[in-house]
Design a protein around this motif. Structure first.
Motif, PDB file in Angstrom:
ATOM      1  N   LYS A  53       0.750  -1.346  -0.162  1.00 52.93           N
ATOM      2  CA  LYS A  53       0.008  -0.096  -0.169  1.00 52.93           C
ATOM      3  C   LYS A  53       1.158   1.287  -0.056  1.00 52.93           C
ATOM      4  N   GLY A  54       0.619   2.145  -0.860  1.00 55.12           N
ATOM      5  CA  GLY A  54       1.522   3.178  -1.101  1.00 55.12           C
ATOM      6  C   GLY A  54       1.558   3.991   0.369  1.00 55.12           C
ATOM      7  N   ASP A  55       0.605   4.346   1.054  1.00 53.83           N
ATOM      8  CA  ASP A  55       0.994   4.974   2.224  1.00 53.83           C
ATOM      9  C   ASP A  55       1.644   4.665   3.237  1.00 53.83           C
ATOM     10  N   TYR A  56       1.954   3.375   3.183  1.00 55.52           N
ATOM     11  CA  TYR A  56       2.943   2.643   4.245  1.00 55.52           C
ATOM     12  C   TYR A  56       4.214   3.315   3.962  1.00 55.52           C
ATOM     13  N   TRP A  57       4.576   3.530   2.543  1.00 64.45           N
ATOM     14  CA  TRP A  57       6.019   4.147   2.379  1.00 64.45           C
ATOM     15  C   TRP A  57       6.226   5.612   2.602  1.00 64.45           C
ATOM     16  N   GLN A  58       4.962   5.999   2.802  1.00 61.68           N
ATOM     17  CA  GLN A  58       4.972   7.501   3.237  1.00 61.68           C
ATOM     18  C   GLN A  58       5.277   7.488   4.594  1.00 61.68           C
ATOM     19  N   THR A  59       4.781   6.584   5.727  1.00 61.97           N
ATOM     20  CA  THR A  59       5.136   6.514   6.821  1.00 61.97           C
ATOM     21  C   THR A  59       6.563   6.186   7.143  1.00 61.97           C
ATOM     22  N   VAL A  60       7.107   5.023   6.323  1.00 62.52           N
ATOM     23  CA  VAL A  60       8.606   4.923   6.231  1.00 62.52           C
ATOM     24  C   VAL A  60       9.636   6.224   6.285  1.00 62.52           C
ATOM     25  N   ILE A  61       9.083   6.901   5.186  1.00 67.13           N
ATOM     26  CA  ILE A  61       9.906   8.384   5.114  1.00 67.13           C
ATOM     27  C   ILE A  61       9.667   9.332   5.894  1.00 67.13           C
ATOM     28  N   ASP A  62       8.480   9.234   6.767  1.00 66.37           N
ATOM     29  CA  ASP A  62       8.168  10.313   7.731  1.00 66.37           C
ATOM     30  C   ASP A  62       9.075   9.791   8.789  1.00 66.37           C
ATOM     31  N   ILE A  63       9.225   8.452   9.201  1.00 67.22           N
ATOM     32  CA  ILE A  63      10.111   7.985  10.269  1.00 67.22           C
ATOM     33  C   ILE A  63      11.465   8.391   9.954  1.00 67.22           C
ATOM     34  N   SER A  64      12.000   8.001   8.739  1.00 68.16           N
ATOM     35  CA  SER A  64      13.507   8.283   8.316  1.00 68.16           C
ATOM     36  C   SER A  64      13.761   9.640   8.411  1.00 68.16           C
ATOM     37  N   LYS A  65      13.073  10.428   8.116  1.00 72.12           N
ATOM     38  CA  LYS A  65      13.290  12.019   8.446  1.00 72.12           C
ATOM     39  C   LYS A  65      13.462  12.423   9.890  1.00 72.12           C
ATOM     40  N   ASN A  66      12.840  11.682  10.625  1.00 69.85           N
ATOM     41  CA  ASN A  66      13.128  11.936  12.207  1.00 69.85           C
ATOM     42  C   ASN A  66      14.090  10.893  12.795  1.00 69.85           C
ATOM     43  N   VAL A  67      15.051  10.256  11.978  1.00 69.63           N
ATOM     44  CA  VAL A  67      16.299   9.380  12.662  1.00 69.63           C
ATOM     45  C   VAL A  67      17.459  10.026  11.578  1.00 69.63           C
ATOM     46  N   THR A  68      18.414   9.958  12.290  1.00 67.37           N
ATOM     47  CA  THR A  68      20.019  10.216  11.823  1.00 67.37           C
ATOM     48  C   THR A  68      20.481   8.765  11.273  1.00 67.37           C
ATOM     49  N   LEU A  69      21.320   8.947  10.298  1.00 66.09           N
ATOM     50  CA  LEU A  69      21.911   7.696   9.410  1.00 66.09           C
ATOM     51  C   LEU A  69      22.638   7.046  10.466  1.00 66.09           C
ATOM     52  N   ALA A  70      23.256   7.860  11.541  1.00 71.12           N
ATOM     53  CA  ALA A  70      24.067   6.914  12.364  1.00 71.12           C
ATOM     54  C   ALA A  70      23.381   6.224  13.245  1.00 71.12           C
ATOM     55  N   ARG A  71      22.076   6.696  13.626  1.00 65.63           N
ATOM     56  CA  ARG A  71      21.319   5.875  14.379  1.00 65.63           C
ATOM     57  C   ARG A  71      20.609   4.527  13.478  1.00 65.63           C
ATOM     58  N   MET A  72      20.525   4.928  12.218  1.00 62.28           N
ATOM     59  CA  MET A  72      19.865   3.542  11.463  1.00 62.28           C
ATOM     60  C   MET A  72      21.071   2.552  11.511  1.00 62.28           C
ATOM     61  N   MET A  73      22.437   3.171  11.220  1.00 67.65           N
ATOM     62  CA  MET A  73      23.531   1.902  11.251  1.00 67.65           C
ATOM     63  C   MET A  73      23.584   1.210  12.481  1.00 67.65           C
ATOM     64  N   ARG A  74      23.223   1.927  13.603  1.00 66.25           N
ATOM     65  CA  ARG A  74      23.365   1.169  14.822  1.00 66.25           C
ATOM     66  C   ARG A  74      22.335   0.312  15.143  1.00 66.25           C
ATOM     67  N   SER A  75      21.290   0.454  14.459  1.00 68.41           N
ATOM     68  CA  SER A  75      19.782  -0.406  15.023  1.00 68.41           C
ATOM     69  C   SER A  75      19.890  -1.481  13.796  1.00 68.41           C
ATOM     70  N   ILE A  76      20.800  -1.587  12.831  1.00 61.03           N
ATOM     71  CA  ILE A  76      20.742  -2.811  11.851  1.00 61.03           C
ATOM     72  C   ILE A  76      21.303  -4.112  12.550  1.00 61.03           C
ATOM     73  N   THR A  77      21.851  -3.820  13.645  1.00 64.28           N
ATOM     74  CA  THR A  77      22.356  -4.892  14.700  1.00 64.28           C
ATOM     75  C   THR A  77      21.249  -5.918  15.033  1.00 64.28           C
ATOM     76  N   ILE A  78      19.980  -5.118  15.059  1.00 64.75           N
ATOM     77  CA  ILE A  78      18.821  -6.106  15.432  1.00 64.75           C
ATOM     78  C   ILE A  78      18.523  -7.156  14.536  1.00 64.75           C
TER      79      ILE A  78
END
Length: 375
Positions: free
Chosen positions: A127-152
Motif C-alpha cells: 500500500k502506497g501510504d505505508y512508504w509515506q510512513t517509512v519516509i516520515d520516520i526516516s526524516k526523524n532519525v539520523t543515518l548513524a542511528r539507523m546504522m546502529r540499529s541494523i544490529t537487530i
C-alpha cells in the motif's frame, strides 16, 4: 481484571523489559483500544526461544484482554537474505509451517491461537501510504542511528551490507504505527527499533498513534532470550559485564541445531540435546538448563516439577519454586545429569501436542526440508 492486575500479568516472566510501565498504565486509562503485535522474520525452524517465549507472552496478553497479532515479515526476511533470499519461498513457509507452528506453540503455553490475527507483511507493504510512513520516520532519525540499529538483524556495524538493510529499521518502526499498535513485542535483541518508535511517536505526521487528539507513545515489551545449550565462547565468565557482551553469541540459534530444541523435535532428539548441554555443576548464573527451567517450567509459581532419581542418589524430589531448585543445584544436592533428564522429560510432554499436529499434517515440515536455511 483491573488495570493493575493486567499490568502485573503483562510484566511477569518471560517479560524482561517494559518500556514503560507508566505509559502502559496511561494507555489503559485513556481507553484506547489495545493492539499488540510481534513481528517475525521467516528464517527457519521454530525453536523454543521463538515459539514458547513469544507464545507465553501472547497468552498473558490475551488474558489481559488485549488483541494479539503476529506479523509474518516476508519482505524483511527477503531484505535480510533469509531462506536463500527467495521471496516466494519465504511467503510459502510463512503461511504454512511458521503460521501453524506458532499457533501450536501459543496453544501449549495456554493461549488461544484462534484469537491471534496473522498478517503477512506484503499485505500492507504494497500500500502506497505505508512508504509515506517509512519516509516520515526516516526524516526523524539520523543515518548513524539507523546504522546502529541494523544490529537487530544479527548484523554487526562493521559488516559489509547492501543498502536495502538500512531501510529495515525504518520499516520495523513503520510496521508499528501503520498497524495502530499500542504494544510492540519482541525479544530483547530487537529493542533498538522499538526505542526509535517511542522517540519518534509524537513527531510523526502520518499514521501517528492518536487517541482523542493526543499523540501517544507505543509500549515496548521485550521477552527473555533463552540461552543456547552450547558452551559459551569464553569460559569461565568473570563478570556481569562480560556476560552482557557474550549474551548475543550465547542465545539459542536455529543455525546451531544443538544449541536449540525445535518445537517439533522427537523425544530422542530432545534427550540427546539436553544430555550434551552445557550445565556445569553448582553453576547457577550462566547455565542454559537452569535458564530454561526458570522461564519455561517455573513461568508460573507455585508449580510442581519432579526430578526422578534412584534411591541411592536421593530418590525423587519435587520443587515448587525456581529458587528451591536453584539453591539445591548451587549446593551440589542436584546432579547436572538429573536436572538435564528432568528438563528433557518436561519438554517432551509439553511439546507432545505440537509433535502430534505435525505428524497429522506433515506437509509444512516436508516443505521446510526442501528450503535453504541461512543464518
Amino acid at each position: 481484571m483491573d488495570v493493575e492486575e493486567k499490568i502485573q500479568l503483562i510484566k511477569r516472566k518471560p517479560t524482561e523489559e517494559l518500556l514503560t510501565e507508566e505509559n502502559l498504565r496511561h494507555l489503559f486509562e485513556v481507553g484506547i483500544p489495545m493492539q499488540h503485535y510481534i513481528g517475525f522474520e521467516i528464517s527457519g525452524y521454530i525453536h523454543l526461544g521463538t515459539g514458547l517465549m513469544a507464545g507465553a507472552k501472547i497468552a498473558d496478553l490475551q488474558k489481559a484482554g488485549i488483541k494479539t497479532r503476529i506479523f509474518l515479515a516476508d519482505w524483511h526476511s527477503w531484505i535480510n537474505d533469509k531462506l536463500g533470499g527467495d521471496l516466494e519461498t519465504i511467503q510459502k513457509v510463512a503461511l504454512t509451517y511458521f503460521k501453524e507452528g506458532m499457533k501450536q506453540s501459543i496453544k501449549v503455553m495456554g493461549g488461544d491461537p484462534d484469537k491471534v490475527e496473522f498478517v503477512l507483511a506484503s499485505e500492507i507493504l504494497e500500500k502506497g501510504d505505508y512508504w509515506q510512513t517509512v519516509i516520515d520516520i526516516s526524516k526523524n532519525v539520523t543515518l548513524a542511528r539507523m546504522m546502529r540499529s541494523i544490529t537487530i538483524m544479527g548484523r554487526q556495524m562493521g559488516e559489509s551490507i547492501d543498502f536495502a538493510k538500512l531501510i529495515y529499521p525504518a520499516m520495523q518502526v513503520a510496521d508499528i504505527f501503520y498497524q495502530g499498535v499500542t504494544i510492540a513485542h519482541a525479544g530483547m535483541d530487537q529493542r533498538k527499533a522499538h526505542v526509535i518508535a517511542i522517540e519518534v511517536a509524537q513527531k510523526l505526521r502520518y499514521h501517528a498513534l492518536e487517541w482523542k487528539g493526543e499523540k501517544l507513545k507505543p509500549v515496548a515489551l521485550h521477552h527473555h532470550l533463552l540461552l543456547g545449550l552450547q558452551e559459551p565462547p569464553v569460559w569461565p565468565i568473570e563478570s556481569e559485564e562480560q556476560f552482557k557482551e557474550l549474551k548475543t553469541q550465547m542465545k539459542m540459534s536455529k543455525s546451531k541445531p544443538y544449541s536449540a530444541v525445535f518445537i517439533h523435535d522427537s523425544p530422542e532428539e530432545i534427550k540427546q540435546k539436553l544430555r550434551k548441554a552445557f550445565c556445569p555443576a553448582r553453576e547457577v548464573k550462566y547455565n542454559p538448563v537452569l535458564d530454561w527451567a526458570e522461564y519455561i517450567i517455573f513461568r508460573e509459581e507455585p508449580t510442581e516439577f519432579t526430578i526422578h532419581r534412584p534411591a541411592k542418589f536421593g530418590g525423587d524430589v519435587t520443587y515448587t519454586t525456581f529458587e528451591e531448585l536453584k539453591r539445591d543445584f548451587a549446593e551440589g544436592k542436584l546432579h547436572p545429569l538429573d536436572l538435564k533428564n528432568a528438563v528433557a522429560e518436561y519438554l517432551i510432554e509439553l511439546l507432545k501436542p505440537v509433535r502430534e499436529y505435525f505428524e497429522k499434517h506433515p506437509e509444512p515440515l516436508e516443505l521446510m526440508r526442501q528450503v535453504k536455511i541461512t543464518r
